[in-house]
Design a protein around this motif. Structure first.
Motif, mmCIF file in Angstrom:
data_model
loop_
_atom_site.group_PDB
_atom_site.id
_atom_site.type_symbol
_atom_site.label_atom_id
_atom_site.label_comp_id
_atom_site.label_asym_id
_atom_site.label_seq_id
_atom_site.Cartn_x
_atom_site.Cartn_y
_atom_site.Cartn_z
ATOM 1 N N PRO A 248 -93.456 38.483 -34.120
ATOM 2 C CA PRO A 248 -93.095 38.519 -35.581
ATOM 3 C C PRO A 248 -91.287 38.244 -35.032
ATOM 4 O O PRO A 248 -90.636 39.257 -35.593
ATOM 5 N N TYR A 249 -90.472 37.233 -34.831
ATOM 6 C CA TYR A 249 -89.204 37.255 -34.942
ATOM 7 C C TYR A 249 -89.157 37.069 -35.922
ATOM 8 O O TYR A 249 -89.558 36.222 -36.576
ATOM 9 N N PHE A 250 -87.563 37.343 -36.672
ATOM 10 C CA PHE A 250 -87.119 36.596 -37.706
ATOM 11 C C PHE A 250 -85.421 36.707 -37.152
ATOM 12 O O PHE A 250 -84.732 37.186 -36.529
ATOM 13 N N TYR A 251 -85.133 35.155 -37.787
ATOM 14 C CA TYR A 251 -83.565 35.109 -37.935
ATOM 15 C C TYR A 251 -82.371 35.359 -39.049
ATOM 16 O O TYR A 251 -83.023 35.642 -39.796
ATOM 17 N N ALA A 252 -81.848 36.240 -38.027
ATOM 18 C CA ALA A 252 -80.888 36.991 -39.169
ATOM 19 C C ALA A 252 -78.530 36.850 -38.978
ATOM 20 O O ALA A 252 -79.045 36.604 -37.796
ATOM 21 N N ASP A 253 -78.655 36.782 -39.835
ATOM 22 C CA ASP A 253 -76.866 37.619 -39.188
ATOM 23 C C ASP A 253 -76.362 38.753 -39.042
ATOM 24 O O ASP A 253 -76.910 39.755 -39.756
ATOM 25 N N MET A 254 -75.750 38.977 -37.248
ATOM 26 C CA MET A 254 -75.664 39.713 -37.077
ATOM 27 C C MET A 254 -74.191 39.905 -36.070
ATOM 28 O O MET A 254 -73.936 38.850 -36.090
ATOM 29 N N LYS A 255 -73.692 41.669 -36.786
ATOM 30 C CA LYS A 255 -72.805 41.707 -35.885
ATOM 31 C C LYS A 255 -72.597 42.941 -35.406
ATOM 32 O O LYS A 255 -73.430 43.700 -35.494
ATOM 33 N N ALA A 256 -72.126 42.687 -33.590
ATOM 34 C CA ALA A 256 -72.239 43.679 -33.035
ATOM 35 C C ALA A 256 -70.832 44.089 -32.225
ATOM 36 O O ALA A 256 -70.249 43.596 -31.100
ATOM 37 N N PHE B 40 -94.770 45.847 -32.086
ATOM 38 C CA PHE B 40 -93.226 44.904 -32.558
ATOM 39 C C PHE B 40 -94.032 45.086 -34.389
ATOM 40 O O PHE B 40 -94.879 44.349 -34.680
ATOM 41 N N PHE B 41 -93.129 45.692 -35.283
ATOM 42 C CA PHE B 41 -93.759 45.065 -36.602
ATOM 43 C C PHE B 41 -92.736 43.406 -36.902
ATOM 44 O O PHE B 41 -93.221 42.949 -37.498
ATOM 45 N N SER B 42 -91.162 43.850 -36.294
ATOM 46 C CA SER B 42 -90.308 42.810 -36.081
ATOM 47 C C SER B 42 -89.544 42.886 -35.435
ATOM 48 O O SER B 42 -89.031 43.920 -35.111
ATOM 49 N N LEU B 43 -88.614 41.410 -34.855
ATOM 50 C CA LEU B 43 -87.961 41.643 -34.345
ATOM 51 C C LEU B 43 -86.668 40.801 -34.406
ATOM 52 O O LEU B 43 -86.729 39.546 -34.417
ATOM 53 N N ASP B 44 -85.913 40.661 -35.416
ATOM 54 C CA ASP B 44 -84.621 40.027 -35.703
ATOM 55 C C ASP B 44 -83.507 39.735 -34.579
ATOM 56 O O ASP B 44 -83.190 40.799 -33.747
ATOM 57 N N ALA B 45 -83.245 38.600 -34.256
ATOM 58 C CA ALA B 45 -81.961 37.952 -33.439
ATOM 59 C C ALA B 45 -81.263 36.482 -34.552
ATOM 60 O O ALA B 45 -81.758 36.023 -35.048
ATOM 61 N N ASP B 46 -80.261 36.990 -33.784
ATOM 62 C CA ASP B 46 -78.820 35.903 -34.154
ATOM 63 C C ASP B 46 -78.740 35.589 -33.647
ATOM 64 O O ASP B 46 -78.061 34.506 -33.365
ATOM 65 N N HIS B 47 -79.909 34.071 -33.160
ATOM 66 C CA HIS B 47 -80.704 33.024 -31.950
ATOM 67 C C HIS B 47 -81.752 32.268 -33.066
ATOM 68 O O HIS B 47 -82.245 32.471 -32.840
ATOM 69 N N LEU C 22 -87.766 30.612 -32.482
ATOM 70 C CA LEU C 22 -88.782 29.443 -32.497
ATOM 71 C C LEU C 22 -89.307 29.967 -31.610
ATOM 72 O O LEU C 22 -90.715 29.742 -31.568
ATOM 73 N N GLY C 23 -88.531 30.054 -30.044
ATOM 74 C CA GLY C 23 -89.622 29.848 -28.868
ATOM 75 C C GLY C 23 -90.714 31.260 -28.227
ATOM 76 O O GLY C 23 -90.960 31.079 -28.454
ATOM 77 N N ALA C 24 -89.828 32.186 -29.098
ATOM 78 C CA ALA C 24 -90.198 33.531 -29.293
ATOM 79 C C ALA C 24 -91.662 33.489 -30.188
ATOM 80 O O ALA C 24 -92.962 34.286 -29.672
ATOM 81 N N ARG C 25 -91.604 33.539 -31.677
ATOM 82 C CA ARG C 25 -92.513 32.795 -32.007
ATOM 83 C C ARG C 25 -93.348 31.932 -31.364
ATOM 84 O O ARG C 25 -95.098 31.674 -31.864
#
Length: 242
Positions: A121-129, A100-107, A112-115
């Motif tokens: 390499p998780y990142f916090y993001a504003d997301m909608k599906a 993985f180069f990155s994993l973005d999540a809206d939580h 923090l837990g995954a990192r």
């Protein structure tokens, strides 16, 4: 829980699974990328995997549900949230997997837990599906002040199918190990699930700067697309390779 998960040539990992998730409304968007570009961007200990000599990079937007660790109560507010992955394909000692180069999540807590515990390499993001008929309207914008954003409308356009074992579809989707590095040490984590029930898909991707944020320029050609309605996934502990 693993009963019925056994499939040809894919064995259930040893030991006890520690976490389960369900992935919903998954888009697989795949682009061929020059081998030399990706080789320079993955840890030297890993071998870049190719299909007929071609390297690939993939983006996977989806909705994650039913996140739960074995024997532990659910993380407050973390059972359901969107996620967006940017990945390529690698091997180590003959075992294929994902890098993985990155994993973005809206939580924030899940990131923090995954990192912390999985060195990913998780990142916090504003997301909608959002559901739109038989399709999904998906939006992601990373919260780190950079330009990592993704916006797409996608939907399935075929009957479900399982990929033939030697096909590119199978090579891109049926992966059961992830690799990551931390402090120059190699770690891996095994997963298990039923074979992907795929559908061909169409997508209008209006914004896609996630790869750019990691120094990767995607080709201008249309991506190869797959869709999967649902996949239940089991995770085994992260292990260091000795």
């Amino acid at each position: 829980m693993t009963e019925g998960f056994q499939q040809k040539n894919i064995s259930v990992p040893e030991g006890i699974w520690i976490m389960r998730q369900t992935w919903n409304d998954v888009l697989f968007a795949h682009w061929p990328v020059d081998v030399s570009i990706l080789r320079a961007m993955i840890p030297p200990v890993l071998e870049l995997d190719t299909y007929n000599g071609q390297a690939w990079i993939s983006m996977l937007p989806f909705m994650l549900t039913n996140l739960r660790a074995r024997y532990l109560p659910a993380i407050p507010g973390a059972r359901t949230f969107p996620e967006l992955n940017l990945r390529t394909y690698v091997t180590y000692k003959g075992k294929p997997g994902i890098y993985f180069f990155s994993l973005d999540a809206d939580h924030r807590l899940a990131v923090l837990g995954a990192r912390t515990f999985f060195h990913l390499p998780y990142f916090y993001a504003d997301m909608k599906a959002d559901k739109n008929g038989d399709g999904i309207d998906y939006v992601s914008k990373r919260r780190d002040g950079g330009e990592a954003a993704f916006c797409a409308a996608y939907r399935p356009v075929s009957a479900p199918f399982t990929a033939e074992q030697d096909s590119l579809d199978y090579w891109l989707t049926e992966r059961y190990r992830l690799y990551t590095t931390y402090r120059s040490k190699l770690f891996y984590e095994d997963i298990h699930h039923h074979p992907w029930l795929l559908q061909h898909a169409e997508a209008e991707i209006s914004v896609n700067t996630v790869a750019d944020a990691h120094g990767i320029t995607l080709p201008g050609s249309d991506p190869l697309l797959h869709f999967a309605k649902k996949q239940d996934v089991l995770f085994w502990p992260l292990r260091q390779w000795h």
